[in-house]
Motif scaffolding. Structure first.
Motif: not given
Ligand code: SAM
Length: 370
Positions: A87-103
């Protein structure tokens, strides 16, 4: 794997390990090491038997010795760059941002839907280890099966539970359990009411919906509001490159330099005035002559121009420069690796307050009627 990283913790590569065969940032692939198998790329052939027992991180020669690969530990970041795309996947820049904003951090329990190619799941498994848990959902049978095998092979089953389920029509069975929810679905708004039930009742929960177009974001935000989520914010992650370059830096002029400069400007102006005066004097002495030509027209001969060399010289010669010393300084910006991908989707975040502050279901806490 209690560390949330796949592969063994041994210093040396063993049969069954997943190894990243790295030839460059744009050129890497994973191999599952198996006695008797051979990995080949355009730089050569690498019998797996020659890889078994080699230390992780080694530069490894091909069978002929002409090519080489680096044998790297499969971090989630490298896995994201080498995994098989279903499928389309998530890449590290988005994953890092989500990790930070979802605590997200060790111990967090969270939900992800859909699992897709497992890029996000692998990253999160490491983040929440050793005591957290990821519940991930995939409704496509083939992708579900493949992700299940991958999670098993990578030793992630203690941290990750994968379910074959349509979360939009069937919701979630988890109740009062998770701290965060991540929805990477074509219609996340259809899963929001069900997702709300999964959050811990006495804690603040965080949700993120990942959608490629603004129409989806609008439908999601409307539903988030309807469900009583607050602090709804949307972000777009863009990767910006900075180059490293060299530049010349002059020291600031001293007070003496400044005085000298003013003095030089004064001198220059005085010379210009003198030059102007002497040229008008010579014009007077040598006025333009009107000469009658053969065809009857009148030709005007101007007096020869006298050039005051000092006044005509470029200003920079007359004006003294601040100190000639020039320092070369290097500006180094952050240059992200070329494989870093920028915007892939919009990230919509929202917060769910502990239940006592939520108002009744489907009602906004700040609604006047509440
Ligand atoms: N986040 C994943 C990653 O990083 O690899 C990629 C997810 S992919 C873009 C979206 C997935 O959601 C697809 O595999 C699709 O089959 C699945 N999906 C779509 N609707 C679903 C639903 N209602 N319930 C469960 N899975 C769903």
């Amino acid at each position: 794997s209690r560390f949330g990283q796949f592969g063994t913790r041994s210093k040396h590569i063993a049969a069954g390990d997943c190894v990243i065969a790295y030839s460059g940032p744009q050129n890497m692939t994973f191999i599952t090491v198996k006695a008797g198998a051979v990995f080949a790329n355009s730089y050569g052939r690498y019998p797996h038997d020659s890889i078994i027992g080699v230390e992780w991180g080694s530069k490894h020669p091909s069978a002929t010795g002409r090519g080489f690969i680096h044998l790297l530990w499969p971090t989630p970041e490298l896995w994201t760059l080498s995994l098989p795309h279903r499928t389309q996947i998530l890449y590290t820049p988005d994953i890092s941002f989500i990790t930070s904003f979802l605590d997200l951090r060790p111990g967090v329990k969270m939900i992800e839907a859909g699992t897709g190619s497992g890029s996000f799941s692998h990253a999160i498994a490491r983040t929440i280890a050793p005591t957290g848990h990821l519940y991930t959902f995939e409704y496509n049978a083939d992708r579900y099966e493949k992700a299940l095998v991958e999670f098993q092979e990578h030793g992630l089953t203690e941290l990750v539970t994968l379910e074959h389920r349509d979360v939009c029509s069937d919701g979630f069975e988890q109740r009062d359990l998770v701290d965060a929810v991540f929805l990477d679905l074509p219609s996340p708004w259809e899963a929001l009411e069900a997702a709300k039930q999964t959050f811990k009742k006495h804690k603040t929960g965080k949700i993120c919906c990942f959608s490629p177009c603004v129409e989806q974001v609008l439908r999601t935000t409307a539903e988030l509001q309807k469900q009583g989520f607050v602090e709804i914010k949307m972000f777009e992650v863009l990767v910006r490159s900075y180059d490293s370059r060299k530049t010349e830096v002059r020291p600031l002029p001293t007070r003496a330099d400044e005085e000298q400069r003013r003095h030089d400007i004064g001198n220059k102006k005085r010379k210009e005035r003198e030059a102007a005066a002497s040229s008008s004097a010579s014009d007077a002495a040598n006025p333009a002559k009107k000469v009658a030509t053969e065809d009857g027209s009148v030709k005007v001969e101007l007096a020869e121009e006298k050039v005051d060399e000092a006044a005509a010289a470029p200003a920079s010669v007359n004006v003294s420069q601040p100190q000639e010393v020039r320092t070369v300084r290097e500006f180094t910006g952050l240059k992200p690796p070329r494989e870093a991908t920028g915007h892939t989707s919009y990230l919509t975040f929202a917060t769910l307050l502990p239940q006592i502050y939520r108002g009744s279901d489907g009602e906004k806490i700040n609604d006047e009627s509440a």
